[in-house]
Design a protein around this motif. Sequence first.
Motif, PDB file in Angstrom:
ATOM      1  N   SER A 114       0.698  -1.177  -0.007  1.00 20.36           N
ATOM      2  CA  SER A 114      -0.061   0.121   0.097  1.00 20.36           C
ATOM      3  C   SER A 114       0.909   1.197  -0.092  1.00 20.36           C
ATOM      4  O   SER A 114       0.626   2.294  -0.799  1.00 20.36           O
ATOM      5  N   GLY A 115       2.021   1.121   0.753  1.00 19.57           N
ATOM      6  CA  GLY A 115       2.913   2.559   0.845  1.00 19.57           C
ATOM      7  C   GLY A 115       3.515   2.668  -0.323  1.00 19.57           C
ATOM      8  O   GLY A 115       3.754   3.694  -0.948  1.00 19.57           O
ATOM      9  N   LEU A 118       1.351   4.364  -3.041  1.00 18.66           N
ATOM     10  CA  LEU A 118       1.356   5.862  -2.559  1.00 18.66           C
ATOM     11  C   LEU A 118       2.243   6.325  -3.101  1.00 18.66           C
ATOM     12  O   LEU A 118       2.588   7.505  -3.702  1.00 18.66           O
ATOM     13  N   ASP A 213      -3.320   5.965   2.807  1.00 21.86           N
ATOM     14  CA  ASP A 213      -2.868   5.973   1.510  1.00 21.86           C
ATOM     15  C   ASP A 213      -3.807   5.884   0.468  1.00 21.86           C
ATOM     16  O   ASP A 213      -3.469   6.657  -0.657  1.00 21.86           O
TER      17      ASP A 213
END
Length: 388
Positions: A114-115, A118, A213
């Motif tokens: 997820s990071g 982003l 995110d």
Amino acid sequence: MPLTNGTYFKPSVFTLTGIPGLESVQHWIGIPFFISFVLAIIGNGLLIIIVRTERALHEPMFIFLAVLATTDLGLTLCITPKMLAIFWLQSREIYFDSCLTQMYFTHTFQCMESGMLLAMAFDRYVAICEPLRHSAILTKKALVSIVMVVTLRASVVITMCPLLVKLRLEHFRTTVITHSYCEHMAVVKLAADNVRANKVYGLFVAFSVLGFDVIFIFLSYAFIFQAVFKLPQKEARFKAFNTCTAHIFVFLQFYILTFFTSFIHRFGFNVAPYVHILLSNLYLLLPPLLNPIVYGVKTKQIREGVLKIWFFEDSRRWVSGVQAIAGCSNAGGVVPPSLVTLRTLRSSGVMAQRLQTQPSSGVVMINGSPSALQRVVVRNGFGDKLRC
């Protein structure tokens, strides 16, 4: 050890059921899972190799993509081997500490993915909205800092999930986990103790990491679309959109499945258990499979890198080696087949360019040092003939 009230006190072993309701056909279900596992390993491994070896791809977008591929490799390696052991070998037991370890790494890699999505959205925002400052904003130091922050955030936030299970939950109604891997809420639901803190922290992670995110990815693309629509030329708008389509697809398929399965696990919704477990498996195993395919199809540089690797493997007999080339003094000398590739030649100070690509024969123009003569290598089925 079972107590008089029927609960288990600090069990040392749990049992994973696999896919409840489909136990009789799990050995067939394991086949597509195994195929996707192999393809995910190959695809993400190729991405990492291509980005690492091609200097032209040492840019923010491709570095983030390589980190994403590494994360996908870790995610699929955490889950799939044990899952296939359940499906094919009936190896359902897992030690409590091993279960917590699998839980930690599975959710850590999920948060890292997820990071990285982003970070890739931020890279697209800077590239489209601030193109003149792109190299100044996303420097090597900034890239390392972003990757470190994403990794540390996931590692620290997820640490509390297995710790709360280990330290707070002692009594369990059963040791049978109706899942194919040790998912956080699947383990928490087995406890006979008060699990309010575990559920609250799980929701906190979901909203503070994934929710954070998603919000900023949406904001990034809102600014991107605003900037794209202001472009005067239709071709320029299409090209800008085309650079984002792969990331948008990956972003949507990851977060839609993630939030859907997360809310089903916490709030029920009258969904058959096998449907929920299959979706839980898919939302963790599909991204590692699809990401290299999507980015490989949509990104020209990666397609060229894949073809180049395939080309190297198909043409390992181009030249006999640097020593044979350097020592070539007689025109028409025959050199035996070699395992030296063009990348080996480049690392030895020899530059090479392929001029013709055919299955049975090819021509390679080799330029050595400024004082060296130009040499042409013609490959045939018996050996590599050098004309110096």
